[in-house]
Design a protein around this motif. Structure first.
Motif, mmCIF file in Angstrom:
data_model
loop_
_atom_site.group_PDB
_atom_site.id
_atom_site.type_symbol
_atom_site.label_atom_id
_atom_site.label_comp_id
_atom_site.label_asym_id
_atom_site.label_seq_id
_atom_site.Cartn_x
_atom_site.Cartn_y
_atom_site.Cartn_z
ATOM 1 N N GLY A 72 1.129 2.049 11.608
ATOM 2 C CA GLY A 72 1.184 2.340 10.178
ATOM 3 C C GLY A 72 1.397 1.083 9.346
ATOM 4 O O GLY A 72 0.741 0.881 8.310
ATOM 5 N N CYS A 73 2.311 0.223 9.789
ATOM 6 C CA CYS A 73 2.569 -1.025 9.060
ATOM 7 C C CYS A 73 1.351 -1.938 9.068
ATOM 8 O O CYS A 73 1.038 -2.593 8.060
ATOM 9 N N VAL A 74 0.657 -1.995 10.199
ATOM 10 C CA VAL A 74 -0.529 -2.853 10.300
ATOM 11 C C VAL A 74 -1.619 -2.370 9.346
ATOM 12 O O VAL A 74 -2.285 -3.177 8.669
ATOM 13 N N LEU A 75 -1.813 -1.062 9.263
ATOM 14 C CA LEU A 75 -2.829 -0.526 8.350
ATOM 15 C C LEU A 75 -2.480 -0.817 6.894
ATOM 16 O O LEU A 75 -3.350 -1.206 6.097
ATOM 17 N N VAL A 76 -1.210 -0.628 6.545
ATOM 18 C CA VAL A 76 -0.789 -0.905 5.163
ATOM 19 C C VAL A 76 -0.994 -2.373 4.831
ATOM 20 O O VAL A 76 -1.523 -2.721 3.760
ATOM 21 N N TYR A 77 -0.606 -3.248 5.736
ATOM 22 C CA TYR A 77 -0.771 -4.683 5.501
ATOM 23 C C TYR A 77 -2.245 -5.044 5.334
ATOM 24 O O TYR A 77 -2.639 -5.714 4.361
ATOM 25 N N GLY A 78 -3.058 -4.627 6.290
ATOM 26 C CA GLY A 78 -4.461 -5.023 6.272
ATOM 27 C C GLY A 78 -5.216 -4.539 5.050
ATOM 28 O O GLY A 78 -5.919 -5.317 4.389
ATOM 29 N N TRP A 79 -5.059 -3.277 4.710
ATOM 30 C CA TRP A 79 -5.837 -2.727 3.597
ATOM 31 C C TRP A 79 -5.255 -3.120 2.247
ATOM 32 O O TRP A 79 -6.001 -3.206 1.257
ATOM 33 N N SER A 80 -3.954 -3.390 2.168
ATOM 34 C CA SER A 80 -3.406 -3.867 0.895
ATOM 35 C C SER A 80 -3.935 -5.256 0.570
ATOM 36 O O SER A 80 -4.218 -5.574 -0.594
ATOM 37 N N VAL A 81 -4.105 -6.099 1.618
ATOM 38 C CA VAL A 81 -4.686 -7.422 1.400
ATOM 39 C C VAL A 81 -6.183 -7.313 1.148
ATOM 40 O O VAL A 81 -6.733 -7.961 0.241
ATOM 41 N N ASP A 82 -6.855 -6.476 1.926
ATOM 42 C CA ASP A 82 -8.308 -6.336 1.803
ATOM 43 C C ASP A 82 -8.709 -5.811 0.430
ATOM 44 O O ASP A 82 -9.681 -6.288 -0.175
ATOM 45 N N GLN A 83 -7.976 -4.843 -0.065
ATOM 46 C CA GLN A 83 -8.325 -4.217 -1.341
ATOM 47 C C GLN A 83 -7.552 -4.795 -2.522
ATOM 48 O O GLN A 83 -7.674 -4.279 -3.641
ATOM 49 N N ALA A 84 -6.756 -5.831 -2.272
ATOM 50 C CA ALA A 84 -5.987 -6.484 -3.338
ATOM 51 C C ALA A 84 -5.106 -5.493 -4.086
ATOM 52 O O ALA A 84 -5.083 -5.452 -5.323
#
Length: 531
Positions: free
Chosen positions: A394-406
């Motif tokens: 869950g943390c990895v998904l939040v990190y990745g997509w928050s950076v990807d989608q700004a």
């Protein structure tokens, strides 16, 4: 899987597998250790002595310590204060190799510029570093079983110090690559020997807590390394990173020499005293053969647990390796120091997890002892399951997509990195301690097999993370990493449910090829070098 020796089982521990002068010709041959399944009766507990014989007896009735097991007196050789000191010194030594693997990340552009190459090539050197981190345990693990923990630790500490100096002075890229790789090979021995030593001096129901403190060094190192590297590169040369590493190596060597005693209960070389010189040399070479460590993957539960450990390391290095390349353009960061600050988030998570992760693992084991009336090694895995399967993905998904989608600005990825750092310290101690508990007398070898696979995963992550992120984006790459974590959690569930039955299947084959019944083997034990 639980391998143990009961009063009447006739099975052999690592410490008892000695050549006997009165035995027949079979005793000079290589024989497999007889292993008795641990869960035949609920009243019995699994033995757990990592380097000595095991006793399998009904739980003691002493109300002062309901978790004490037969044979636990071997863990009372050192005082509590001395044990803490040993763990502290070994944890300090263990942080050196991981911190070296990531401290150069913040300086990658500067190193590439000096040697006239690219950041991707320097990251390949980090991948090579991880390859040798993986190869190291399968060499030093068997050696520590044969020659003892202290000797191996001292040898590797001296070599790590000398190689750190060589890396700092490297005149060209080829020399830099070579010294980095050999440094990894030597330094990773600290991680394996430290874990094995914890199994030597702590009771099974205490190992999780001790392992949690020990693992703080191995995980805080990779997280704080880039931060320190960023400070150094901002104000000095990248070579100063390796001079700092040299100073740490010298301090570790002094600590081991003066403060760490021999912890192993029985050195395998001691059982060869009555053999001829030729037979003794032949047996030693068979004992330290690195390939014998990989045979533990015959046990599917060990392979699945190694897969879960590998997914954790993949996740850690795939998050840490590209931070400067991913977050600098995302947040318009201009210096290595600013991007290095992001490494503090997982580092602080690892530090906080130190206080609770190991205790959580021990508490889970004790809860199942109270519930079942006995202890089995797979109870360790239960404490790590929710973190491997839910929290970290869950943390990895939040990190990745928050950076990807700004989205979420700086706080959201920082919080995600912090929480996954905490969760890793609730997972790693359980998986590492399982390796010590699962096959009594062979803890260092089982841990070596686990470390071999996990550091190869770290190598792969370091090598491919930037190309994949450039191809698919950080969001989809994080999705891949989260998927690997979920799959590995499924493998852990299978190990919890079926690990003992998989072990029994192999044991039947071992008994079938044995030339003597168990009682005869107990009376005339042979040198255990095949395993």
């Amino acid at each position: 899987m639980s391998a143990s020796k009961g009063p009447q089982s006739g099975s052999l521990s690592a410490g008892d597998t000695a050549g006997h002068p009165d035995s027949n010709d079979d005793t000079d041959k290589i024989q497999l250790e007889t292993i008795k399944p641990a869960r035949e009766e609920a009243l019995f507990r699994s033995g757990s002595h990592v380097s000595g014989p095991d006793a399998l007896e009904p739980p003691p009735r002493d109300p002062r310590d309901q978790y004490r097991e037969a044979g636990d007196e071997v863990y009372e050789r050192l005082s509590r204060r001395r044990k803490i000191l040993v763990v502290a010194v070994l944890s300090f030594c263990a942080l050196q190799s991981p911190i070296s693997s990531t401290s150069v990340l913040a300086a990658t552009p500067e190193v590439a510029k000096e040697y006239g190459t690219t950041g991707s090539i320097i990251n390949i050197s980090n991948a090579a570093y991880m390859v040798f981190m993986g190869l190291s345990p399968i060499v030093w693990g068997p050696m520590s079983q044969v020659f003892g923990r202290r000797l191996v630790t001292l040898v590797t500490a001296v070599a790590f110090l000398a190689l750190s100096i060589g890396t700092a002075l490297a005149p060209n890229l080829a020399v830099f690559f070579v010294f980095r790789a050999i440094t990894a090979f030597e330094g990773t021995a600290f991680i394996l020997i430290g874990a094995a030593s914890i199994g030597d001096i702590y009771r099974p129901t205490e190992r999780g807590t001790a392992m949690g403190w020990f693992m703080s060094g191995t995980l805080i190192g990779p997280a704080f390394g880039p931060f320190l590297g960023g400070i150094i590169v901002t104000y000095s040369s990248w070579r100063s990173i390796f001079w700092l590493q040299t100073a740490l190596a010298g301090t570790g060597l002094i600590g081991v020499f003066f403060l760490v005693p021999e912890t192993i209960h029985h050195k395998k070389i001691d059982v060869l005293a009555n053999h001829g010189r030729k037979d003794r040399i032949h047996a030693i070479f068979r004992m330290i053969n690195p390939l014998r460590v990989l045979r533990w993957y015959r046990y599917l539960n060990l392979l699945l647990v190694a897969g879960a450990s590998s997914a954790l390391v993949w996740n850690m290095y795939s998050l840490l390796t590209p931070i400067r390349y991913v977050l600098n353009p995302r947040f318009d960061l201009e210096t290595p120091l600013l991007s290095g600050l992001f490494y503090l988030a997982p580092g602080c998570g690892y530090l906080l997890g130190t206080f609770g992760g190991g205790r959580w693992a021990d508490w889970t084991v004790k809860r199942w002892i109270r519930k079942r009336g006995s202890r089995v090694p797979e109870d360790r895995l239960r404490s790590a399951l929710p973190f491997v399967g839910i929290v970290i993905p869950g943390c990895v998904l939040v990190y990745g997509w928050s950076v990807d989608q700004a989205k979420g600005g700086i706080p959201l990825p920082v919080i995600a990195l912090f929480l996954q750092g905490v969760a890793q310290l609730f997972a790693f101690p359980s998986l590492n301690t399982y390796c010590l508990d699962v096959v009594p007398g062979q803890g260092a070898d089982v841990a070596a097999a686990n470390f071999f696979l996990r550091y190869l995963a770290g190598c792969l992550a370091s090598a491919v993370v930037l190309p994949i992120i450039q191809a698919v984006g950080v969001g989809w790459f994080s999705t891949i990493s989260a998927g690997l974590m979920v799959v590995s959690a499924g493998g852990m569930m299978l190990a919890i449910r079926r690990g003992d039955s998989w072990t029994r299947t192999l044991e039947v084959g071992q008994h079938a090829v044995s030339k003597k019944p168990p009682r005869a083997q107990e009376q005339h034990p042979s040198v255990d070098v095949e395993r």
